[in-house]
Design an enzyme around this catalytic site. Structure first.
Site, mmCIF file in Angstrom:
data_model
loop_
_atom_site.group_PDB
_atom_site.id
_atom_site.type_symbol
_atom_site.label_atom_id
_atom_site.label_comp_id
_atom_site.label_asym_id
_atom_site.label_seq_id
_atom_site.Cartn_x
_atom_site.Cartn_y
_atom_site.Cartn_z
ATOM 1 N N ASP A 112 0.845 -1.190 0.000
ATOM 2 C CA ASP A 112 0.000 0.000 0.000
ATOM 3 C C ASP A 112 0.885 1.246 0.000
ATOM 4 O O ASP A 112 2.101 1.165 0.201
ATOM 5 C CB ASP A 112 -0.904 -0.028 1.236
ATOM 6 C CG ASP A 112 -2.118 0.886 1.096
ATOM 7 O OD1 ASP A 112 -2.572 1.112 -0.034
ATOM 8 O OD2 ASP A 112 -2.623 1.365 2.126
ATOM 9 N N GLU A 141 2.508 4.589 -4.400
ATOM 10 C CA GLU A 141 2.509 5.406 -5.619
ATOM 11 C C GLU A 141 3.877 6.057 -5.908
ATOM 12 O O GLU A 141 4.165 6.234 -7.093
ATOM 13 C CB GLU A 141 1.412 6.483 -5.524
ATOM 14 C CG GLU A 141 0.003 5.955 -5.564
ATOM 15 C CD GLU A 141 -0.390 5.219 -4.295
ATOM 16 O OE1 GLU A 141 -1.129 4.240 -4.391
ATOM 17 O OE2 GLU A 141 0.069 5.627 -3.220
ATOM 18 N N ASP A 151 -8.830 3.475 -3.022
ATOM 19 C CA ASP A 151 -9.712 3.909 -1.943
ATOM 20 C C ASP A 151 -11.011 4.478 -2.519
ATOM 21 O O ASP A 151 -11.167 5.695 -2.697
ATOM 22 C CB ASP A 151 -9.008 4.959 -1.077
ATOM 23 C CG ASP A 151 -7.830 4.368 -0.329
ATOM 24 O OD1 ASP A 151 -7.711 3.129 -0.292
ATOM 25 O OD2 ASP A 151 -7.018 5.138 0.198
#
Length: 805
Positions: free
Chosen positions: A409, A412, A484
């Site tokens: 997670d 990015e 999300d």
């Protein structure tokens, strides 16, 4: 004369306005023909054409003195030293020909046109512009045909699989509760397909910098794609079948590894389940209620102050014991892993990373720190093999505790403050040293690379990796979910559209957070519809945010719990079908959850928006879920042919749109004529029972075949040939149906005892017999109201069953 001068100066002015500071590729000055490519020198660039295969051509331009020597992060295809093509020079053009394509290269200025062997134009540079350079920026302009459709580009939230008329950006971005108008999301896949006259080609733009794809936005003359920096390096793939284009794209960038069988089951997550007693309570909630579940996730609160590779010993005093107990009850534990390593001088991971020079740095050599969950943190440089090896070793400690996989997670990578890592931050880049502008989009890809290599090195079992972000090729290492999402009607629809779109872009193992992650609470009806949809997405996980109410199936009323149970149980009944489709995808690269037009490329209705809120699983099962919380009817399209309405036990004729009533406890499913769907009894988790009977649901056609792949679902023994492939053939003639079983490969013993053949739309049989099964061993049951015939027979390696009506 004066008027001619005025026209000349006017031309100069207009030209400068139109062209601005763009520098176009220019005239071809010289060329050389090599064994697998042709090299051109242009007035403003170098240009190479590589012939990879008859239908795969690589076009590469640079305005630098030499081409970049850094290897591709996405493309793993190894080109042959010599390939078959012919080259011819003509007065105004050069022509390269393969067995499938003709490529014409105009000399002045250099422009590319691609034709099939019948000289039908497939794709063409815009005549005036072609490839252009604007300082560091590079663009390729292509002629825009009015009847061309564009498809793909990975994780895009537009509520339409057809991407015409918009511009899209590839720049991995954490954007919680995004909407259908948000462009930059977690994952970047710079691959798209063009479809014209029902014939398809694909373009993969192999550039990791921030890139853009303008598919006819604000103009009707051309479409273009380009990047802020780097080369114009793209692969052209001709079909004309979309399936071939996607399969060949994944030949370039890699295909999904066959996951463990349990990873295809239901997975439960929340931000966050803690302490240990809460995790055990969740596990007991599933088992006591007979709701199947294979995976429970631990989010950030399992760690010691968010330090990766650690446990919070107050909340989880004995992780190996807890994980062992849960494993005994069939649960696999997946832990979240973020890239940020807390900048704590007393923390072993931080100390080791600094000592071994494994973190990204500023140009002056000082390690970069960004603020995330642990506060100020270092970021591993996954573009360095030593870092990837170290990361895999650090994960092995959690694996020894019993963790079965990892959830990557914040990769990015995300940082607090609304900004990105500074562009000047340096990465090793496999020895070529680059900045954040080049590496950001592939950071998650290389983190997944490190995770996957570590799992394979330190375990002989298949594990599971889930990644929030990614780039082209992420399918080699991990599954993805759509980030999300929010509890809205829009996101319920996007939970269908986005996974289908990502599947068209080479990543088949994909789904959404069922029920919505944040910003509200789903109604009972929304949760049921989302659960029904989720049960038919390849990745099936319920997840919710820390500031929401509990989101497990029993957190709602009894009716909702029961419908969630039924949806999950249906998933487990269909596990043989799902696993077979995962196997097929691992071999072909094709999506499991398919847009209608992928299977029915020549049917214009399948491209319409109304037909996009439905999909196929493989070749034979059509799913038409209700993707609103209030609708009690569903409009959908059935392609030509006959389809069996599994919900209502009746045959429908295709070639038209249908509207049917859909009670809240039903999901419309249609089996294509000739389709066979393998099923089994429900388990509460994979491996709970020894499955002794395989059910095969059959909607007979004149003749159809189906191949079923099986292995142990756990180890890598299948790579050594330890697996089974069973071929089923069903032939229907007047008053007779013949069903045959044969083994293509029989190296894995399934311990199966029986087959249950469920024949749909059947008449009552008069006689049933077999060449190898005694008549007394054949059990039959016929439901005249539903016209369903069930035949139970012992599992023989090979046999033929004849049914006379």
């Amino acid at each position: 004369m004066k008027s001619l001068l005025n026209l000349f100066f006017l031309y100069i002015v207009i030209t400068s306005i139109i062209y601005g500071k763009f520098e176009f590729a220019g005239k071809i000055k010289s060329y050389s023909v090599e064994k697998n490519r042709v090299e051109f020198n242009l007035t403003n660039a170098k240009f190479n054409i590589y012939i990879l295969e008859n239908n795969i051509i690589r076009f590469r331009f640079t305005n630098q003195k030499e081409f970049d020597r850094a290897p591709s992060y996405a493309v793993i295809y190894k080109q042959e030293e010599k390939t078959n093509f012919s080259f011819k020079e003509e007065k105004e053009n050069f022509t390269i020909s393969t067995d499938e394509l003709v490529i014409q290269i105009k000399k002045d200025p250099c422009r590319v046109s691609i034709f099939d062997k019948q000289m039908n134009l497939i794709n063409q540079d815009e005549e005036s512009f072609g490839v252009a350079f604007d300082g560091d920026e590079v663009r390729c302009h292509k002629k825009l045909f009015t009847d061309e459709k564009f498809i793909g580009l990975g994780e895009k939230s537009k509520e339409n699989l057809i991407k015409n008329g918009d511009q899209y950006t590839m720049w991995n971005t954490d954007f919680p509760a995004y909407t259908s108008t948000k462009d930059e999301l977690y994952m970047s896949i710079p691959f798209f397909m063009g479809v014209r006259n029902f014939k398809a080609y694909g373009i993969y733009f192999d550039n990791t910098h921030k890139s853009q794809f303008n598919l006819g936005a604000a103009n009707n003359r051309f479409y273009w794609f380009g990047a802020a920096r780097g080369e114009m390096d793209y692969y052209f793939i001709y079909g004309p079948e979309m399936k071939r284009v996607i399969s060949d794209y994944t030949k370039l960038t890699g295909r999904m590894e066959l996951p463990p069988l349990w990873a295809i089951g239901y997975q439960q997550s929340r931000w966050s389940y803690y302490p240990e007693s809460k995790v055990r309570e969740i596990a007991n909630g599933f088992r006591s209620r007979n709701i199947p579940c294979d995976v429970i996730y631990l989010d950030i609160h399992y760690m010691d102050e968010y330090r990766v590779f650690t446990w919070n010993k107050n909340r989880f005093p004995d992780p190996p014991k807890m994980l062992s107990d849960l494993k005994e009850d069939g649960f696999k534990i997946i832990t979240i892993i973020d890239p940020g390593v807390k900048a704590d001088p007393n923390y072993h991971a931080a100390k080791e990373g600094l000592e071994k020079n494994l973190f990204v740095k500023y140009p002056d050599g000082i390690p970069y720190q960004g603020e995330v969950w642990p506060s100020w943190s270092y970021f591993p440089d996954f573009t360095k093999k030593e870092t990837r090896d170290w990361w895999g070793f650090k994960l092995s400690s959690l694996m020894k505790d019993g963790v079965e996989g990892f959830w990557n997670d914040m990769n990015e990578p995300a940082t607090w403050g609304g900004g990105n890592i500074p562009d000047i931050v340096q990465f090793y880049d496999n020895g070529f040293v680059s900045d954040h502008k080049k590496i950001r989009n592939v950071y998650a890809l290389e983190m997944a690379h490190a995770t996957r290599d570590g799992l394979k090195k330190y375990s002989d079992k298949r594990h599971f990796i889930l990644s929030r972000a990614g780039f082209a090729g992420i399918q080699r290492y991990a599954a993805n979910w759509t980030g999300d999402n929010a509890v809205t009607e829009e996101h319920l629809r996007l939970a269908l559209i986005m996974p289908v779109n990502i599947g068209l872009s080479g990543q088949p193992f994909i789904g959404s957070d069922v029920g919505g992650f944040m910003n509200g609470e789903p109604s009972n009806e929304m949760y049921i519809r989302w659960m029904q949809l989720g049960s038919f997405t390849p990745f099936f996980r319920g997840h919710s945010s820390i500031d929401t109410k509990a989101r497990e199936p029993w957190a709602f009323n009894e009716f909702t719990e029961e419908n969630a149970r039924q949806a999950i149980q249906l998933r487990y009944k269909l596990l043989p079908f799902w696993y077979n489709e995962f196997f097929n995808s691992s071999k072909t690269g094709l999506p499991i959850m398919r847009a209608m037009f992928l299977n029915y490329q020549d049917d214009q209705n399948c491209y319409n928006l109304d037909a996009q809120y439905q999909f196929m699983i493989g070749e034979n099962l059509l799913v038409a879920p209700v993707v609103t919380s209030t609708d009690k009817t569903k409009k959908f399209y059935l392609p030509k042919g006959k389809w069996y309405d599994w919900m209502n036990n009746k045959v429908e004729t295709g070639g038209e749109y249908k509207i049917i009533e859909v009670p809240i406890n039903k999901i419309p499913l249609f089996i294509k004529e000739g389709g066979m769907i393998p099923m089994q009894e429900v388990q509460n988790y994979v491996g709970e029972k020894n499955i002794e009977q395989l059910e095969l649901v059959i909607f007979p056609s004149q003749k159809s075949t189906f191949s079923l792949y099986e292995d142990d679902g756990i180890t890598y023994e299948y790579e050594k040939g330890i697996y089974s492939v069973t071929n089923f053939t069903c032939e229907s003639a007047q008053n007779k149906l013949t069903f045959s079983v044969s083994k293509e490969k029989n190296s894995y013993n399934q311990n199966r005892k029986y087959y249950m053949l469920t024949i749909l739309n059947s008449e009552q049989p008069k006689e049933i017999y077999s060449d190898k099964i005694e008549k007394k061993s054949i059990e039959t049951n016929y439901d005249s109201s539903k016209k369903i015939l069930k035949i139970k027979v012992p599992d023989k390696t090979e046999f033929t069953l004849t049914i006379n009506f």
